[in-house]
Scaffold this motif. Structure first.
Motif, PDB file in Angstrom:
ATOM      1  N   VAL A  60       6.417 -26.714  26.294  1.00 37.80           N
ATOM      2  CA  VAL A  60       5.771 -25.467  27.344  1.00 37.80           C
ATOM      3  C   VAL A  60       6.594 -24.862  28.035  1.00 37.80           C
ATOM      4  CG1 VAL A  60       3.567 -24.330  27.754  1.00 37.80           C
ATOM      5  CG2 VAL A  60       3.722 -26.063  26.565  1.00 37.80           C
ATOM      6  N   LEU A  61       6.246 -23.295  27.520  1.00 36.40           N
ATOM      7  CA  LEU A  61       7.098 -22.162  28.865  1.00 36.40           C
ATOM      8  C   LEU A  61       5.748 -21.892  29.749  1.00 36.40           C
ATOM      9  CD1 LEU A  61       9.317 -20.102  26.550  1.00 36.40           C
ATOM     10  CD2 LEU A  61       9.561 -22.807  27.436  1.00 36.40           C
ATOM     11  N   VAL A  62       6.190 -21.431  30.743  1.00 35.81           N
ATOM     12  CA  VAL A  62       5.470 -20.912  31.662  1.00 35.81           C
ATOM     13  C   VAL A  62       6.061 -19.769  33.049  1.00 35.81           C
ATOM     14  CG1 VAL A  62       3.742 -21.253  33.626  1.00 35.81           C
ATOM     15  CG2 VAL A  62       4.074 -23.190  31.674  1.00 35.81           C
ATOM     16  N   GLY A  63       5.548 -18.882  33.282  1.00 35.45           N
ATOM     17  CA  GLY A  63       6.072 -17.734  33.103  1.00 35.45           C
ATOM     18  C   GLY A  63       5.627 -16.968  34.093  1.00 35.45           C
ATOM     19  N   VAL A  64       5.763 -16.236  34.887  1.00 33.20           N
ATOM     20  CA  VAL A  64       3.995 -15.372  35.832  1.00 33.20           C
ATOM     21  C   VAL A  64       5.146 -14.308  35.963  1.00 33.20           C
ATOM     22  CG1 VAL A  64       3.922 -15.093  38.878  1.00 33.20           C
ATOM     23  CG2 VAL A  64       3.717 -17.729  37.911  1.00 33.20           C
ATOM     24  N   TRP A  65       4.489 -13.094  35.881  1.00 35.48           N
ATOM     25  CA  TRP A  65       4.512 -11.925  35.875  1.00 35.48           C
ATOM     26  C   TRP A  65       4.412 -11.531  36.695  1.00 35.48           C
ATOM     27  CZ3 TRP A  65       0.748  -8.083  32.563  1.00 35.48           C
ATOM     28  CH2 TRP A  65       1.406  -6.693  32.332  1.00 35.48           C
ATOM     29  N   THR A  66       5.098 -10.535  38.054  1.00 35.29           N
ATOM     30  CA  THR A  66       4.466 -10.047  39.208  1.00 35.29           C
ATOM     31  C   THR A  66       4.973  -8.940  38.749  1.00 35.29           C
ATOM     32  OG1 THR A  66       7.212 -10.730  40.065  1.00 35.29           O
ATOM     33  CG2 THR A  66       5.631 -12.019  40.781  1.00 35.29           C
ATOM     34  N   GLN A  97       1.571 -15.621  33.552  1.00 33.60           N
ATOM     35  CA  GLN A  97       0.293 -15.849  34.595  1.00 33.60           C
ATOM     36  C   GLN A  97       0.726 -13.737  35.142  1.00 33.60           C
ATOM     37  OE1 GLN A  97      -0.396 -18.237  36.954  1.00 33.60           O
ATOM     38  NE2 GLN A  97      -2.580 -17.535  37.896  1.00 33.60           N
ATOM     39  N   ARG A  98      -0.604 -13.426  35.918  1.00 35.78           N
ATOM     40  CA  ARG A  98      -0.276 -12.151  36.691  1.00 35.78           C
ATOM     41  C   ARG A  98      -0.460 -12.197  38.434  1.00 35.78           C
ATOM     42  NH1 ARG A  98       1.678  -8.596  38.101  1.00 35.78           N
ATOM     43  NH2 ARG A  98       1.516  -5.437  37.937  1.00 35.78           N
ATOM     44  N   ARG A  99       0.339 -12.028  38.560  1.00 36.10           N
ATOM     45  CA  ARG A  99      -0.152 -12.424  40.297  1.00 36.10           C
ATOM     46  C   ARG A  99       0.998 -11.660  40.689  1.00 36.10           C
ATOM     47  NH1 ARG A  99      -1.977 -17.528  41.588  1.00 36.10           N
ATOM     48  NH2 ARG A  99      -1.074 -17.787  43.661  1.00 36.10           N
ATOM     49  N   ASP A 100       0.593 -11.329  42.306  1.00 36.12           N
ATOM     50  CA  ASP A 100       1.670 -10.451  43.122  1.00 36.12           C
ATOM     51  C   ASP A 100       2.859 -11.011  43.197  1.00 36.12           C
ATOM     52  OD1 ASP A 100      -0.360  -8.159  43.009  1.00 36.12           O
ATOM     53  OD2 ASP A 100      -1.354  -9.107  45.076  1.00 36.12           O
ATOM     54  N   ARG A 101       2.713 -12.346  43.204  1.00 35.16           N
ATOM     55  CA  ARG A 101       3.808 -13.566  43.753  1.00 35.16           C
ATOM     56  C   ARG A 101       3.103 -14.859  43.254  1.00 35.16           C
ATOM     57  NH1 ARG A 101       3.298 -16.136  48.222  1.00 35.16           N
ATOM     58  NH2 ARG A 101       1.413 -15.798  49.606  1.00 35.16           N
ATOM     59  N   PRO A 102       4.185 -15.516  43.064  1.00 32.44           N
ATOM     60  CA  PRO A 102       4.817 -16.798  42.749  1.00 32.44           C
ATOM     61  C   PRO A 102       3.639 -17.816  43.703  1.00 32.44           C
ATOM     62  CG  PRO A 102       6.833 -16.758  41.605  1.00 32.44           C
ATOM     63  CD  PRO A 102       6.276 -15.383  42.493  1.00 32.44           C
ATOM     64  N   TYR A 107       2.981 -22.674  41.265  1.00 37.04           N
ATOM     65  CA  TYR A 107       4.055 -21.421  41.110  1.00 37.04           C
ATOM     66  C   TYR A 107       2.873 -20.936  40.668  1.00 37.04           C
ATOM     67  CZ  TYR A 107       6.929 -19.503  37.248  1.00 37.04           C
ATOM     68  OH  TYR A 107       7.673 -18.485  37.548  1.00 37.04           O
ATOM     69  N   VAL A 108       1.781 -21.203  39.134  1.00 43.86           N
ATOM     70  CA  VAL A 108       0.794 -21.080  39.489  1.00 43.86           C
ATOM     71  C   VAL A 108      -0.897 -20.473  40.091  1.00 43.86           C
ATOM     72  CG1 VAL A 108       2.025 -20.530  37.082  1.00 43.86           C
ATOM     73  CG2 VAL A 108       0.604 -22.645  37.465  1.00 43.86           C
ATOM     74  N   GLY A 109      -0.902 -21.020  40.464  1.00 40.41           N
ATOM     75  CA  GLY A 109      -2.101 -21.728  41.165  1.00 40.41           C
ATOM     76  C   GLY A 109      -2.989 -22.737  40.347  1.00 40.41           C
ATOM     77  N   SER A 110      -3.701 -23.303  41.667  1.00 39.33           N
ATOM     78  CA  SER A 110      -4.606 -24.333  41.356  1.00 39.33           C
ATOM     79  C   SER A 110      -5.201 -24.458  39.711  1.00 39.33           C
ATOM     80  CB  SER A 110      -5.364 -25.006  42.599  1.00 39.33           C
ATOM     81  OG  SER A 110      -6.126 -23.457  42.316  1.00 39.33           O
ATOM     82  N   GLY A 111      -5.835 -22.865  39.478  1.00 33.64           N
ATOM     83  CA  GLY A 111      -6.474 -23.243  38.411  1.00 33.64           C
ATOM     84  C   GLY A 111      -5.803 -22.782  37.256  1.00 33.64           C
ATOM     85  N   GLU A 115      -5.486 -25.308  33.143  1.00 36.98           N
ATOM     86  CA  GLU A 115      -5.359 -24.769  32.151  1.00 36.98           C
ATOM     87  C   GLU A 115      -4.512 -24.934  31.191  1.00 36.98           C
ATOM     88  OE1 GLU A 115      -6.450 -20.429  31.409  1.00 36.98           O
ATOM     89  OE2 GLU A 115      -7.563 -20.784  32.982  1.00 36.98           O
ATOM     90  N   LEU A 116      -3.422 -25.153  32.280  1.00 38.55           N
ATOM     91  CA  LEU A 116      -1.673 -25.683  31.647  1.00 38.55           C
ATOM     92  C   LEU A 116      -2.142 -26.972  31.042  1.00 38.55           C
ATOM     93  CD1 LEU A 116       1.374 -24.781  31.272  1.00 38.55           C
ATOM     94  CD2 LEU A 116       1.560 -25.469  33.590  1.00 38.55           C
ATOM     95  N   ALA A 117      -2.417 -27.826  32.077  1.00 32.95           N
ATOM     96  CA  ALA A 117      -2.821 -29.649  31.582  1.00 32.95           C
ATOM     97  C   ALA A 117      -3.205 -29.098  30.150  1.00 32.95           C
ATOM     98  CB  ALA A 117      -3.159 -29.981  33.092  1.00 32.95           C
ATOM     99  N   GLU A 118      -4.817 -28.776  30.157  1.00 34.58           N
ATOM    100  CA  GLU A 118      -5.464 -28.578  28.919  1.00 34.58           C
ATOM    101  C   GLU A 118      -4.196 -28.312  28.073  1.00 34.58           C
ATOM    102  OE1 GLU A 118      -8.210 -29.456  28.143  1.00 34.58           O
ATOM    103  OE2 GLU A 118      -8.679 -30.811  30.128  1.00 34.58           O
TER     104      GLU A 118
END
Length: 481
Positions: A60-66, A97-102, A107-111, A115-118
């Protein structure tokens, strides 16, 4: 097996190994044992003693859009998917995920971790790949919460390099980069953190010489990795000396050199093959070739120069790789001309151009010198759209548009290379006796003939030549202009 079946392969004919180039042989070897998606090897009878399932690693790929647009963010994750597939993985899902910074912790925030674990549980993934370089703490936190393996973009690229390295120098460079990446990320579980005869155990039962704090397994591993890094640096330095010697011989003979640089999978090896017939490996995958290949060729006027295919670049190329591949990348800095190859069929070619120029500037800054002149070559025009080519002509004025596969534009490229190569500057007017015909041939091969006349005393030449050849011809000079 019948005689007929041994004479025919799947395509109806067997290739003669003697007719294959080195690149084709390497491609056959690389494809000789490959996992194929969709083929099940599960046993039908589950009462068998052994029950196995062979499959691609599911990720599964995960990115942070800053920053940037949503299109750029999607393109970045699409490139990560191609990297994962090149490494031998099956991509199941991609999340951004849209964030100002990781997030500094996960990296993606606790919340989003929940969701990623699900998603990981629902898809049955066994690996999560993050589109960025994770800190050691982020890596540890994510693995602890997701309960699957987590790697980042840097580790993924290093893994691809480890798979594709062929030469001894290439393998050593990749191993050095991997160890430099691993050193700050070493972790220990369970017994690996136990002390070796330290603390109370050493005082109670260890005896003389075994008392004290001791050394953890983690510390031992770090010490061994540092020792290995030191050894690899010495080996690579020795190999770089050999490379410098060969480069020095070409420089002493004043043979102009051209380096082919560009984004990975832009078609650099195909271009080298089209210009020189080198026969190096060509494959539609990222980082297919890592080892520098140098071949001689000639301009349309017959002047000799060398072409060197270098390792491909990518956005956010790990600094460990830039450091480890220093000797290979120095081929670019020491060249007389750089052919910057761009994939004309890529939806966002300006990303490629900026990523390559960023690495080239880094090489130039490290060497403390300006980079050689650059000629942009837009490749794969046969696969590009008319709108895309028109856009590239506007973005890259002066670029040459070619197709190394179809042969389109190759004559124009050869002419442009000949124009940009260093030209002889010293003008001579000599009368060479017929007994020294090899000098006349050398002037034709290395210089530029302005006029030539055959007289009774010998060959009278008015030409432009290099300083070393001018010194040889000085004994036959009539007038030096």
């Amino acid at each position: 097996m019948t005689e007929e079946s041994t004479q025919h392969g799947f395509d109806g004919a067997l290739s003669d190994p003697a007719d294959l180039s080195l690149g084709e042989l390497e491609l056959e070897e690389r494809s000789s044992l490959r996992r194929v998606a969709g083929l099940s090897t599960e046993l039908q009878d589950i009462t068998e003693v052994e029950y196995r399932q062979l499959r691609l690693e599911r990720v599964v790929l995960v990115g942070v859009w800053t920053e940037g647009t949503a299109l750029e963010s999607d393109a970045s994750l699409a490139e990560l998917a191609r990297l994962a597939e090149t490494a031998g993985s099956e991509v199941l899902e991609g999340l951004v995920q849209r964030r100002d910074r990781p997030d500094p912790a996960t990296y993606v925030g606790s919340g989003k971790v929940l969701e990623l674990a699900e998603v990981v549980r629902a898809t049955g993934a066994d690996t999560v790949i993050c589109d960025g370089e994770l800190s050691p703490s982020q890596l540890q936190q994510l693995e602890a919460r997701l309960k699957v393996k987590v790697i980042d973009r840097t580790a993924l690229i290093l893994d691809i390099f480890a798979q594709h390295a062929r030469s001894r120098e290439g393998k050593s460079q990749v191993e050095l980069a991997q160890l430099q990446y691993l050193l700050p990320r070493l972790r220990g579980w369970g017994q690996t953190l136990s002390r070796q005869a330290g603390g109370r155990a050493g005082g109670a039962n260890g005896g003389v010489g075994l008392r004290g704090p001791g050394e953890t397994k983690l510390e031992t591993d770090r010490r061994r990795i540092r020792a290995k890094i030191s050894k690899l640096r010495k080996e690579i330095t020795a190999m770089a000396t050999v490379r410098d010697t060969k480069r020095g011989q070409r420089t002493a003979n004043e043979i102009p050199s051209v380096a082919i640089a560009g984004y990975t999978n832009a078609g650099k090896s195909s271009l080298l093959n089209a210009l020189t017939g080198a026969g190096v490996l060509v494959e539609d995958s990222l980082f297919a070739t890592l080892d520098a290949t140098t071949r001689r060729t000639q301009t349309p006027e017959g002047h000799t120069f060398t072409l060197t295919d270098t390792v491909g670049f990518v956005r956010h190329l790990p600094h460990q790789l830039v450091e480890a591949f220093r000797s290979t990348l120095d081929e670019v800095a020491d060249a007389d001309l750089v052919l910057h190859v761009v994939d004309g069929a890529d939806p966002m070619p300006e990303w490629q151009v900026n990523a390559v120029r960023e690495v080239l500037h880094e090489i130039g800054d490290r060497r403390g010198r300006a980079m050689p002149p650059e000629l942009v070559v837009v490749n794969k025009v046969d696969a590009a759209t008319e709108f895309g080519l028109a856009r590239l002509r506007h973005l890259l004025p002066g670029a040459v548009f070619v197709s190394a596969h179809a042969g389109t534009g190759m004559d124009e490229l050869r002419e442009r290379v000949a124009e940009l190569l260093p030209r002889p500057e010293q003008e001579v007017d000599v009368l060479v006796p017929y007994s020294r015909g090899e000098l006349v041939a050398r002037v034709h091969r290395e210089g530029e003939i302005i006029s030539e006349e055959h007289t009774g005393a010998g060959t009278q030449l008015h030409a432009k030549v290099k300083p070393d050849l001018a010194g040889v011809l000085e004994a036959y000079a009539r007038t030096t202009v």
